[in-house]
Write a protein that holds these residues in place. Structure first.
Motif, PDB file in Angstrom:
ATOM      1  N   LEU A  25     -17.206  58.222   2.073  1.00  0.00           N
ATOM      2  CA  LEU A  25     -16.434  59.069   3.370  1.00  0.00           C
ATOM      3  C   LEU A  25     -16.522  57.576   4.224  1.00  0.00           C
ATOM      4  CD1 LEU A  25     -13.440  60.338   4.461  1.00  0.00           C
ATOM      5  CD2 LEU A  25     -15.034  61.341   6.272  1.00  0.00           C
ATOM      6  N   LEU A  26     -15.161  56.488   3.807  1.00  0.00           N
ATOM      7  CA  LEU A  26     -15.254  55.955   5.782  1.00  0.00           C
ATOM      8  C   LEU A  26     -14.471  55.573   6.362  1.00  0.00           C
ATOM      9  CD1 LEU A  26     -14.270  52.635   3.287  1.00  0.00           C
ATOM     10  CD2 LEU A  26     -16.712  53.176   3.854  1.00  0.00           C
ATOM     11  N   VAL A  27     -12.803  56.799   6.581  1.00  0.00           N
ATOM     12  CA  VAL A  27     -12.480  56.251   7.331  1.00  0.00           C
ATOM     13  C   VAL A  27     -11.724  58.243   7.279  1.00  0.00           C
ATOM     14  CG1 VAL A  27     -10.445  55.922   8.924  1.00  0.00           C
ATOM     15  CG2 VAL A  27     -11.567  54.120   7.980  1.00  0.00           C
ATOM     16  N   ARG A  28     -11.916  58.692   8.219  1.00  0.00           N
ATOM     17  CA  ARG A  28     -11.523  60.170   8.376  1.00  0.00           C
ATOM     18  C   ARG A  28     -10.401  60.522   8.859  1.00  0.00           C
ATOM     19  NH1 ARG A  28     -14.310  65.010   7.078  1.00  0.00           N
ATOM     20  NH2 ARG A  28     -16.245  63.683   7.396  1.00  0.00           N
ATOM     21  N   ASP A  29      -9.502  60.490   7.966  1.00  0.00           N
ATOM     22  CA  ASP A  29      -7.966  61.105   9.307  1.00  0.00           C
ATOM     23  C   ASP A  29      -8.130  61.806  10.308  1.00  0.00           C
ATOM     24  OD1 ASP A  29      -5.683  61.683   9.192  1.00  0.00           O
ATOM     25  OD2 ASP A  29      -5.432  63.372   7.516  1.00  0.00           O
ATOM     26  N   LEU A  30      -7.314  60.889  11.103  1.00  0.00           N
ATOM     27  CA  LEU A  30      -7.334  61.644  13.105  1.00  0.00           C
ATOM     28  C   LEU A  30      -8.511  61.388  12.922  1.00  0.00           C
ATOM     29  CD1 LEU A  30      -4.438  63.930  12.886  1.00  0.00           C
ATOM     30  CD2 LEU A  30      -4.217  61.562  13.099  1.00  0.00           C
ATOM     31  N   GLY A  31      -9.797  60.769  12.340  1.00  0.00           N
ATOM     32  CA  GLY A  31     -11.215  61.213  13.260  1.00  0.00           C
ATOM     33  C   GLY A  31     -12.283  59.546  13.935  1.00  0.00           C
ATOM     34  N   GLY A  32     -13.022  59.184  14.104  1.00  0.00           N
ATOM     35  CA  GLY A  32     -13.192  58.119  14.617  1.00  0.00           C
ATOM     36  C   GLY A  32     -12.548  57.329  15.488  1.00  0.00           C
ATOM     37  N   GLU A  33     -12.298  56.458  15.864  1.00  0.00           N
ATOM     38  CA  GLU A  33     -12.553  55.434  16.259  1.00  0.00           C
ATOM     39  C   GLU A  33     -10.992  55.079  16.078  1.00  0.00           C
ATOM     40  OE1 GLU A  33     -12.833  54.924  19.693  1.00  0.00           O
ATOM     41  OE2 GLU A  33     -14.625  55.970  19.553  1.00  0.00           O
ATOM     42  N   PRO A  34      -9.649  54.410  16.719  1.00  0.00           N
ATOM     43  CA  PRO A  34      -8.888  53.977  15.712  1.00  0.00           C
ATOM     44  C   PRO A  34      -8.809  52.499  15.572  1.00  0.00           C
ATOM     45  CG  PRO A  34      -8.133  54.527  18.475  1.00  0.00           C
ATOM     46  CD  PRO A  34      -9.907  54.922  18.008  1.00  0.00           C
ATOM     47  N   GLY A  35      -8.477  51.892  14.489  1.00  0.00           N
ATOM     48  CA  GLY A  35      -8.599  50.338  14.595  1.00  0.00           C
ATOM     49  C   GLY A  35     -10.711  49.967  14.047  1.00  0.00           C
ATOM     50  N   GLN A  36     -11.204  50.768  13.678  1.00  0.00           N
ATOM     51  CA  GLN A  36     -12.310  50.788  13.163  1.00  0.00           C
ATOM     52  C   GLN A  36     -12.846  49.783  11.765  1.00  0.00           C
ATOM     53  OE1 GLN A  36     -15.648  54.053  14.253  1.00  0.00           O
ATOM     54  NE2 GLN A  36     -17.358  52.557  14.400  1.00  0.00           N
ATOM     55  N   VAL A  37     -14.067  48.924  11.984  1.00  0.00           N
ATOM     56  CA  VAL A  37     -13.812  48.067  11.287  1.00  0.00           C
ATOM     57  C   VAL A  37     -15.074  48.752   9.985  1.00  0.00           C
ATOM     58  CG1 VAL A  37     -14.023  45.692   9.909  1.00  0.00           C
ATOM     59  CG2 VAL A  37     -12.739  45.898  12.096  1.00  0.00           C
ATOM     60  N   GLN A  38     -14.791  48.820   8.567  1.00  0.00           N
ATOM     61  CA  GLN A  38     -15.712  49.057   8.160  1.00  0.00           C
ATOM     62  C   GLN A  38     -15.272  48.213   6.707  1.00  0.00           C
ATOM     63  OE1 GLN A  38     -17.634  51.988   8.225  1.00  0.00           O
ATOM     64  NE2 GLN A  38     -16.486  52.963   9.886  1.00  0.00           N
ATOM     65  N   CYS A  39     -17.381  47.925   6.323  1.00  0.00           N
ATOM     66  CA  CYS A  39     -17.425  46.889   5.496  1.00  0.00           C
ATOM     67  C   CYS A  39     -18.079  47.687   4.221  1.00  0.00           C
ATOM     68  CB  CYS A  39     -17.722  45.779   5.845  1.00  0.00           C
ATOM     69  SG  CYS A  39     -16.899  44.601   7.555  1.00  0.00           S
ATOM     70  N   PHE A  40     -18.107  46.644   3.327  1.00  0.00           N
ATOM     71  CA  PHE A  40     -18.203  46.631   1.981  1.00  0.00           C
ATOM     72  C   PHE A  40     -18.886  45.674   1.526  1.00  0.00           C
ATOM     73  CE2 PHE A  40     -14.779  48.780   1.565  1.00  0.00           C
ATOM     74  CZ  PHE A  40     -14.645  48.851  -0.104  1.00  0.00           C
ATOM     75  N   SER A  41     -20.517  45.750   0.409  1.00  0.00           N
ATOM     76  CA  SER A  41     -19.849  44.929  -1.208  1.00  0.00           C
ATOM     77  C   SER A  41     -19.139  45.265  -2.123  1.00  0.00           C
ATOM     78  CB  SER A  41     -21.369  45.347  -1.914  1.00  0.00           C
ATOM     79  OG  SER A  41     -21.161  43.930  -2.516  1.00  0.00           O
TER      80      SER A  41
END
Length: 321
Positions: free
Chosen positions: A139-155
């Motif tokens: 899981l990278l981005v949970r629906d309606l969870g976490g900080e809005p607009g938070q950047v996630q990076c991966f190879s």
């Protein structure tokens, strides 16, 4: 989650055209032609393959916009999205079912040399976003969870993006979307900021930042504004010397003093405060925002630069006069 893994392994099906029914055809008017030479067959096969591959990509290769209303409600098929670009966006209105977003650079470089960063739209809702590889999901981005607009990076070699709609009674107001950027290995060096965001850069990291950053400037901190709802701090700079800027982050000061003004952002948790003294600021522009990378005091940078110059290990040169 088990349903998501099952869905990730499925691929969108296609209906093949029906074979013509049996029956006698018209008699040939001309004698049959000789078979084409092997080289011609190979060229025809190559053209068919290339044509079939290009048809899977979106119209501009950078961004995709679609709707879940185009599929049947009970369908469990996964829609494939292919994008070949360095930056773009995905916008999925009325999300139902799932998407697999395949990102590739618009070069022939190996994918293992690329880092992907995604930034969800601030009002994105209706789906979870996973990193998917061979049916395994993270899981990278949970629906309606976490900080809005938070950047996630991966190879990029770690997999693609699997976007799964969450159960909703009313999807009429739901849109899932995000921006993405693909960065080559050298440009991804500043991503240590994401893994250890407030750690001071080493001498080696500072010297490499001089070569690879989108901006390298020398100047002073004028003010700092903290934005808790975005988990960010905005640093306002007065630049006395502009060594490089690939994108116009800094503009000439209106009083015509020969200085430049601009601002950069960093994470709120770093606790940046206004301070005295001159600094060397480096960083990259991600998703239209200038983000601070390495920022040593200028006197410390002069010391490390001259030490590396004496040893002949400077990765690139900068005018120190």
């Amino acid at each position: 989650m088990r349903g998501a893994v099952w869905a990730a392994r499925r691929r969108a099906g296609q209906q093949w055209p029906r074979s013509p029914g049996p029956g006698p055809g018209p008699p040939p008017l001309l004698p049959p032609l000789p078979p084409p030479p092997p080289l011609l067959l190979l060229l025809l096969l190559l053209l068919l393959l290339l044509g079939g591959a290009s048809a899977q990509y979106s119209s501009d290769l950078c961004s995709w916009k679609g709707s879940g209303l185009t599929r049947e409600a009970h369908s469990k098929e996964v829609e494939q999205v292919y994008l070949r670009c360095s930056a773009g966006s995905v916008e999925w209105m009325y999300p139902t079912g799932a998407l697999i977003v395949n990102l590739r650079p618009n070069t022939f470089s190996p994918t293992r040399n690329f880092t992907v960063c995604i930034k969800p739209f601030r009002d994105s809702s209706g789906a979870n976003i996973y990193l998917e590889k061979t049916g395994e999901l993270r899981l990278l981005v949970r629906d309606l969870g976490g900080e809005p607009g938070q950047v996630q990076c991966f190879s990029l070699e770690r997999g693609g993006l699997f976007v799964e709609a969450t159960p909703q009674q009313d999807i009429s107001r739901r849109t899932t979307g995000f921006q993405y950027e693909l960065m080559s290995g050298q440009r991804g060096l500043d991503l240590h900021v994401l893994s250890a965001p407030c750690r001071p850069c080493s001498d080696t990291e500072v010297l490499l930042a001089i070569c690879t950053s989108d901006f390298v400037v020398q100047g002073f901190i004028q003010d700092v504004t903290h934005v808790p709802e975005q988990q960010a701090s905005v640093i306002y700079l007065r630049v006395s010397r502009l060594h490089r800027q690939k994108i116009r982050v800094f503009q000439p000061a209106p009083e015509g003093s020969g200085h430049w003004l601009g601002h950069v952002t960093t994470l709120l948790e770093c606790g940046v405060r206004p301070g005295h003294g001159e600094f060397l600021f480096t960083g990259h522009v991600h998703f239209g925002e200038a983000q601070l990378g390495c920022a040593p005091r200028f006197s410390d940078f002069q010391r490390m630069y001259r030490n590396a110059e004496e040893r002949g290990i400077n990765p690139c040169e900068i005018n120190m006069e």
